[in-house]
Design a protein around this motif. Structure first.
Motif, PDB file in Angstrom:
ATOM      1  N   GLY A 251       0.820  -1.216   0.000  1.00 55.71           N
ATOM      2  CA  GLY A 251       0.000   0.000   0.000  1.00 55.71           C
ATOM      3  C   GLY A 251       0.851   1.262   0.000  1.00 55.71           C
ATOM      4  N   SER A 252       0.200   2.382   0.175  1.00 54.04           N
ATOM      5  CA  SER A 252       0.897   3.671   0.162  1.00 54.04           C
ATOM      6  C   SER A 252       1.873   3.764   1.324  1.00 54.04           C
ATOM      7  CB  SER A 252      -0.108   4.815   0.273  1.00 54.04           C
ATOM      8  OG  SER A 252      -0.947   4.833  -0.851  1.00 54.04           O
ATOM      9  N   LEU A 253       2.979   4.411   1.074  1.00 57.79           N
ATOM     10  CA  LEU A 253       3.982   4.609   2.118  1.00 57.79           C
ATOM     11  C   LEU A 253       3.461   5.578   3.168  1.00 57.79           C
ATOM     12  CD1 LEU A 253       7.173   4.952  -0.102  1.00 57.79           C
ATOM     13  CD2 LEU A 253       6.476   2.968   1.242  1.00 57.79           C
ATOM     14  N   THR A 254       3.820   5.337   4.413  1.00 60.18           N
ATOM     15  CA  THR A 254       3.441   6.250   5.487  1.00 60.18           C
ATOM     16  C   THR A 254       4.343   7.484   5.443  1.00 60.18           C
ATOM     17  OG1 THR A 254       4.984   5.374   7.128  1.00 60.18           O
ATOM     18  CG2 THR A 254       2.817   4.269   6.944  1.00 60.18           C
ATOM     19  N   LYS A 255       3.951   8.515   6.152  1.00 61.09           N
ATOM     20  CA  LYS A 255       4.779   9.728   6.206  1.00 61.09           C
ATOM     21  C   LYS A 255       6.131   9.429   6.851  1.00 61.09           C
ATOM     22  CE  LYS A 255       2.359  11.315  10.351  1.00 61.09           C
ATOM     23  NZ  LYS A 255       1.462  12.349  10.892  1.00 61.09           N
ATOM     24  N   TYR A 256       6.182   8.442   7.737  1.00 59.09           N
ATOM     25  CA  TYR A 256       7.442   8.081   8.383  1.00 59.09           C
ATOM     26  C   TYR A 256       8.355   7.314   7.432  1.00 59.09           C
ATOM     27  CZ  TYR A 256       4.618   9.372  12.384  1.00 59.09           C
ATOM     28  OH  TYR A 256       3.802  10.045  13.244  1.00 59.09           O
ATOM     29  N   GLU A 257       7.763   6.433   6.621  1.00 60.51           N
ATOM     30  CA  GLU A 257       8.555   5.719   5.616  1.00 60.51           C
ATOM     31  C   GLU A 257       9.101   6.688   4.577  1.00 60.51           C
ATOM     32  OE1 GLU A 257       6.330   1.362   5.712  1.00 60.51           O
ATOM     33  OE2 GLU A 257       5.407   3.014   4.582  1.00 60.51           O
ATOM     34  N   ILE A 258       8.290   7.650   4.187  1.00 61.75           N
ATOM     35  CA  ILE A 258       8.751   8.665   3.235  1.00 61.75           C
ATOM     36  C   ILE A 258       9.854   9.498   3.860  1.00 61.75           C
ATOM     37  CG2 ILE A 258       8.071  10.762   1.983  1.00 61.75           C
ATOM     38  CD1 ILE A 258       5.293   9.366   1.578  1.00 61.75           C
ATOM     39  N   ASN A 259       9.701   9.862   5.129  1.00 64.19           N
ATOM     40  CA  ASN A 259      10.741  10.633   5.819  1.00 64.19           C
ATOM     41  C   ASN A 259      12.043   9.830   5.887  1.00 64.19           C
ATOM     42  OD1 ASN A 259      11.494  13.091   7.186  1.00 64.19           O
ATOM     43  ND2 ASN A 259      11.496  11.913   9.092  1.00 64.19           N
ATOM     44  N   HIS A 260      11.936   8.544   6.168  1.00 66.68           N
ATOM     45  CA  HIS A 260      13.097   7.656   6.205  1.00 66.68           C
ATOM     46  C   HIS A 260      13.840   7.732   4.861  1.00 66.68           C
ATOM     47  CE1 HIS A 260      15.173   3.823   7.394  1.00 66.68           C
ATOM     48  NE2 HIS A 260      15.258   3.702   6.071  1.00 66.68           N
ATOM     49  N   GLU A 261      13.102   7.639   3.775  1.00 64.68           N
ATOM     50  CA  GLU A 261      13.720   7.678   2.451  1.00 64.68           C
ATOM     51  C   GLU A 261      14.263   9.066   2.117  1.00 64.68           C
ATOM     52  OE1 GLU A 261      14.500   4.973   1.021  1.00 64.68           O
ATOM     53  OE2 GLU A 261      13.296   3.715   2.345  1.00 64.68           O
ATOM     54  N   LYS A 262      13.621  10.105   2.623  1.00 62.44           N
ATOM     55  CA  LYS A 262      14.144  11.467   2.421  1.00 62.44           C
ATOM     56  C   LYS A 262      15.483  11.650   3.145  1.00 62.44           C
ATOM     57  CE  LYS A 262       9.903  14.069   1.560  1.00 62.44           C
ATOM     58  NZ  LYS A 262       9.029  15.149   2.073  1.00 62.44           N
ATOM     59  N   ILE A 263      15.619  11.026   4.293  1.00 56.12           N
ATOM     60  CA  ILE A 263      16.904  11.063   5.006  1.00 56.12           C
ATOM     61  C   ILE A 263      17.968  10.412   4.123  1.00 56.12           C
ATOM     62  CG2 ILE A 263      18.189  10.195   7.018  1.00 56.12           C
ATOM     63  CD1 ILE A 263      15.471  10.521   8.601  1.00 56.12           C
ATOM     64  N   HIS A 264      17.619   9.294   3.496  1.00 49.71           N
ATOM     65  CA  HIS A 264      18.560   8.658   2.568  1.00 49.71           C
ATOM     66  C   HIS A 264      18.886   9.578   1.387  1.00 49.71           C
ATOM     67  CE1 HIS A 264      18.913   4.940   4.630  1.00 49.71           C
ATOM     68  NE2 HIS A 264      17.700   4.489   4.336  1.00 49.71           N
ATOM     69  N   THR A 265      17.906  10.319   0.904  1.00 46.06           N
ATOM     70  CA  THR A 265      18.174  11.246  -0.196  1.00 46.06           C
ATOM     71  C   THR A 265      19.211  12.278   0.218  1.00 46.06           C
ATOM     72  OG1 THR A 265      15.988  10.938  -1.188  1.00 46.06           O
ATOM     73  CG2 THR A 265      17.149  12.971  -1.750  1.00 46.06           C
ATOM     74  N   SER A 266      19.114  12.782   1.438  1.00 47.32           N
ATOM     75  CA  SER A 266      20.124  13.731   1.938  1.00 47.32           C
ATOM     76  C   SER A 266      21.497  13.081   1.977  1.00 47.32           C
ATOM     77  CB  SER A 266      19.748  14.235   3.330  1.00 47.32           C
ATOM     78  OG  SER A 266      18.601  15.033   3.264  1.00 47.32           O
ATOM     79  N   GLN A 267      21.549  11.857   2.441  1.00 51.16           N
ATOM     80  CA  GLN A 267      22.825  11.127   2.493  1.00 51.16           C
ATOM     81  C   GLN A 267      23.385  10.932   1.085  1.00 51.16           C
ATOM     82  OE1 GLN A 267      21.246   7.619   4.336  1.00 51.16           O
ATOM     83  NE2 GLN A 267      21.557   8.373   6.432  1.00 51.16           N
ATOM     84  N   ILE A 268      22.520  10.576   0.158  1.00 47.74           N
ATOM     85  CA  ILE A 268      22.926  10.349  -1.229  1.00 47.74           C
ATOM     86  C   ILE A 268      23.514  11.627  -1.834  1.00 47.74           C
ATOM     87  CG2 ILE A 268      22.017   9.902  -3.558  1.00 47.74           C
ATOM     88  CD1 ILE A 268      20.004   7.945  -2.157  1.00 47.74           C
ATOM     89  N   ILE A 269      22.860  12.736  -1.621  1.00 43.02           N
ATOM     90  CA  ILE A 269      23.331  14.015  -2.167  1.00 43.02           C
ATOM     91  C   ILE A 269      24.674  14.400  -1.557  1.00 43.02           C
ATOM     92  CG2 ILE A 269      22.838  16.503  -2.215  1.00 43.02           C
ATOM     93  CD1 ILE A 269      19.825  15.670  -2.508  1.00 43.02           C
TER      94      ILE A 269
END
Length: 116
Positions: free
Chosen positions: A30-48
């Protein structure tokens, strides 16, 4: 931030994966929760911060080291410094507003026997 859903990716047991700043969620969960999205956004910061290629190189190398250390692939995954930072802070939706660069370094030596 782009979010895609797939039937076959990421592997079962994982809700999402971040590939070069694009989040891919497992459709059957199902749809990702706001916490799962936040988790992945943290990874995006790390990636950048690590200019994409270095993130994936360091992530893979640390995972291999953790496999030797913990002798279990899933336990190794939860103990990667990038994952420790993301799991520890994914419930704090304001974390990225004040997150210092390279914060994952602070999680390199902290033991974590499972998800936070």
């Amino acid at each position: 931030m782009k979010i895609l859903y797939s039937k076959h990716f990421p592997p079962k047991g994982f809700a999402a994966i971040n590939l070069f700043g694009i989040i891919i969620g497992r459709k059957e969960y199902g749809s990702l929760t706001k916490y799962e999205i936040n988790h992945e956004k943290i990874h995006t910061s790390q990636i950048i911060e690590l200019l994409w290629i270095f993130f994936y190189l360091l992530y893979g190398m640390e995972w291999l080291i953790r496999i030797v250390q913990y002798r279990h692939p899933l336990k190794a995954y939860y103990n990667i410094s990038f994952e420790r930072e993301a799991y520890h802070n994914d419930k704090d939706l304001d974390y990225l507003k004040n997150r210092p660069w390279y914060s994952f370094i602070n999680y390199y030596r902290q033991p974590n026997d499972g998800k936070d």
